[in-house]
Motif scaffolding. Structure first.
Motif, short mmCIF file in Angstrom:
data_model
loop_
_atom_site.label_atom_id
_atom_site.label_comp_id
_atom_site.label_asym_id
_atom_site.label_seq_id
_atom_site.Cartn_x
_atom_site.Cartn_y
_atom_site.Cartn_z
N GLY A 183 -35.86 24.32 -16.95
CA GLY A 183 -36.21 24.25 -15.55
C GLY A 183 -35.46 25.27 -14.72
O GLY A 183 -34.58 25.99 -15.21
N PRO A 184 -35.78 25.35 -13.43
CA PRO A 184 -35.11 26.31 -12.55
C PRO A 184 -33.68 25.88 -12.23
O PRO A 184 -33.35 24.69 -12.22
CB PRO A 184 -35.99 26.30 -11.29
N VAL A 185 -32.86 26.87 -11.94
CA VAL A 185 -31.46 26.63 -11.57
C VAL A 185 -31.40 26.46 -10.05
O VAL A 185 -32.00 27.23 -9.29
CB VAL A 185 -30.57 27.80 -12.02
N LYS A 186 -30.68 25.45 -9.61
CA LYS A 186 -30.52 25.17 -8.19
C LYS A 186 -29.04 25.06 -7.86
O LYS A 186 -28.20 24.83 -8.73
CB LYS A 186 -31.24 23.86 -7.81
N ILE A 241 -32.67 35.97 -12.99
CA ILE A 241 -32.94 34.72 -13.71
C ILE A 241 -33.08 33.59 -12.71
O ILE A 241 -32.28 33.47 -11.78
CB ILE A 241 -31.81 34.41 -14.71
N TYR A 242 -34.11 32.77 -12.90
CA TYR A 242 -34.23 31.58 -12.06
C TYR A 242 -34.56 30.33 -12.85
O TYR A 242 -34.53 29.22 -12.30
CB TYR A 242 -35.27 31.80 -10.95
N LYS A 243 -34.88 30.45 -14.13
CA LYS A 243 -35.13 29.26 -14.94
C LYS A 243 -34.49 29.45 -16.31
O LYS A 243 -34.47 30.55 -16.86
CB LYS A 243 -36.64 28.98 -15.07
N PHE A 254 -37.12 37.74 -16.60
CA PHE A 254 -37.38 37.07 -15.32
C PHE A 254 -38.47 36.00 -15.46
O PHE A 254 -38.42 34.96 -14.80
CB PHE A 254 -37.76 38.10 -14.27
N SER A 255 -39.45 36.24 -16.32
CA SER A 255 -40.57 35.31 -16.47
C SER A 255 -40.35 34.29 -17.57
O SER A 255 -41.21 33.42 -17.78
CB SER A 255 -41.86 36.09 -16.77
N ALA A 256 -39.22 34.38 -18.27
CA ALA A 256 -38.97 33.49 -19.41
C ALA A 256 -37.89 32.47 -19.05
O ALA A 256 -37.13 32.65 -18.09
CB ALA A 256 -38.54 34.30 -20.63
N PRO A 301 -32.75 33.54 -2.12
CA PRO A 301 -31.97 32.38 -2.59
C PRO A 301 -32.68 31.70 -3.75
O PRO A 301 -33.91 31.61 -3.79
CB PRO A 301 -31.92 31.47 -1.36
N GLY A 302 -31.90 31.22 -4.72
CA GLY A 302 -32.47 30.57 -5.88
C GLY A 302 -32.68 31.49 -7.06
O GLY A 302 -33.06 31.04 -8.14
N ILE A 303 -32.42 32.79 -6.87
CA ILE A 303 -32.48 33.76 -7.95
C ILE A 303 -31.05 34.16 -8.28
O ILE A 303 -30.24 34.44 -7.38
CB ILE A 303 -33.31 35.00 -7.58
N TYR A 304 -30.74 34.21 -9.57
CA TYR A 304 -29.37 34.51 -10.01
C TYR A 304 -29.40 35.71 -10.95
O TYR A 304 -30.45 36.09 -11.48
CB TYR A 304 -28.77 33.29 -10.70
N PHE A 305 -28.24 36.31 -11.14
CA PHE A 305 -28.16 37.52 -11.95
C PHE A 305 -27.11 37.36 -13.05
O PHE A 305 -25.98 36.92 -12.80
CB PHE A 305 -27.80 38.74 -11.09
#
Length: 365
Positions: free
Chosen positions: A144-147, A54-56, A23-25, A44-48
């Motif tokens: 970067g983060p996923v949007k 995972i967000y980045k 999650f932090s990587a 929202p903005g967090i994916y699995f």
């Protein structure tokens, strides 16, 4: 390497996401999996991916399309599994590149023949511009983060740059690293179950392996048999009460002894997979050697590296770990794993008996 579709009801609580190191990587996922990840119903903005929050992400691929706006570039990046848009914001240097009034002027007469700070800064500026401005066909590294924008998945780049890889060394290293990350991390589902008190329940298998690790460390044993540590695991097996009434229906299941033997077998297998212990000879008499305490194994590895490093083939770069592993299996034991050898090499290197010349290559002083 495809994520299984996750039921929203199976989504782990958000308060536990931080316990997953992924999650932090910046997760090095394939573009195909980034596009197929399930978005969180809680945040929202967090994916699995396989229950991993995972967000980045971190992506390396070829630019196949490009759009430029006043404030950003939009690159289509293809890593061989799919194409994803990467939104790369321009910094002040890129914005000033098209403004002739802000470009560097000619060097002053006083700077001719010596160090010209203005010219050096201009060279640095041009070098930075060349790494941030890409054309189709060039290699891009983006993190970067996923949007999700307009129902399309994209990466909002926090860091991006052009990768100069004329002999494809970087791409080959990437293609070797990512499958290992999938096998070791991403494809193993994230499972953390809170107990009744709200704290995390520790797996009995993890407790058993830690107990055996503490035993061999505190006692400094070089080898042991399963019955030497079996009693140490007894507290982990729930006791079966014998006070049940005679008319109570008995439930069929494994006995305490069977559960204990099964737990011990699994714990020893985990320790073998980690390279902490190994069996020199597989026979009915199960003897497990502790890798870090096996003087014969350490001496055998050291001798192999010393002897083979004198050969012309290995004199410059040293012996590769797979060559050392093959030689150890021929001279010492066929059951030495790569994980066990890595622990031995680390121990020898800490004692300055050997030195690593490059990645996975070792030699003696």
């Amino acid at each position: 390497m495809q994520a299984a579709t996750m039921d929203p009801a199976e989504e782990p609580p958000s308060m536990l996401w931080g316990l997953d190191p992924i999650f932090s990587a910046f997760a090095k996922l394939y573009v195909r999996d980034i596009l197929q990840m399930t978005e969180s119903t809680q945040v929202p903005g967090i994916y699995f991916y396989n229950s991993h929050p995972i967000y980045k992400v971190d992506v390396l691929g070829t630019v196949v399309c490009k759009r430029e706006r006043e404030d950003f570039f939009c690159y289509g990046v293809d890593d061989g599994t799919g194409v994803i848009n990467c939104l790369c914001w321009k910094n002040d240097l890129l914005k000033e590149a098209g403004d002739p009034t802000k470009s560097g002027g000619k060097p002053s007469d006083g700077a001719l023949g010596g160090l010209n700070p203005v010219a050096e800064l201009e060279k640095l500026r041009q070098a930075q511009l060349s790494r941030c401005h890409l054309e189709i066909g060039e290699l891009l590294r983006v993190r970067g983060p996923v949007k999700t924008s307009r129902q399309q998945r994209e990466i909002s780049a926090s860091v991006y740059y052009k990768v100069n890889d004329p002999v494809m060394a970087g791409q080959i290293a990437w293609m070797m690293e990512v499958p290992q990350l999938y096998r070791q991390c991403y494809d193993k589902p994230f499972k953390l179950q809170p107990n009744a008190t709200g704290s995390l329940a520790i797996n009995p298998l993890s407790k058993a392996t830690n107990i055996i690790k503490d035993f061999v460390k505190q006692k400094s044993v070089s080898r042991f048999r399963p019955y030497d540590v079996q009693d140490l695991l007894q507290p982990l097996i729930p006791s079966q009460h014998q006070t049940a009434s005679a008319d109570q229906e008995t439930v069929a299941g494994p006995s305490s002894c069977q559960q204990l033997r099964h737990l011990l077998k699994e714990a020893l297998q985990v320790l073998q997979d980690e390279g902490i212990v190994y069996r020199k000879v597989k026979s009915q008499d199960e003897v497990y050697h502790v890798t870090a305490e096996d003087k014969d194994l350490l001496l055998a590895v050291k001798d192999i590296i010393r002897e083979d490093s004198r050969r012309e083939k290995y004199s410059e770069k040293g012996c590769h770990i797979l060559h050392i592993l093959s030689a150890v299996r021929q001279r010492h034991s066929l059951n030495v794993s790569k994980a066990a050898l890595e622990l031995v090499l680390k121990s020898l290197e800490c004692n300055s008996d050997i030195v690593s010349t490059s990645d996975n290559h070792y030699t003696v002083f």
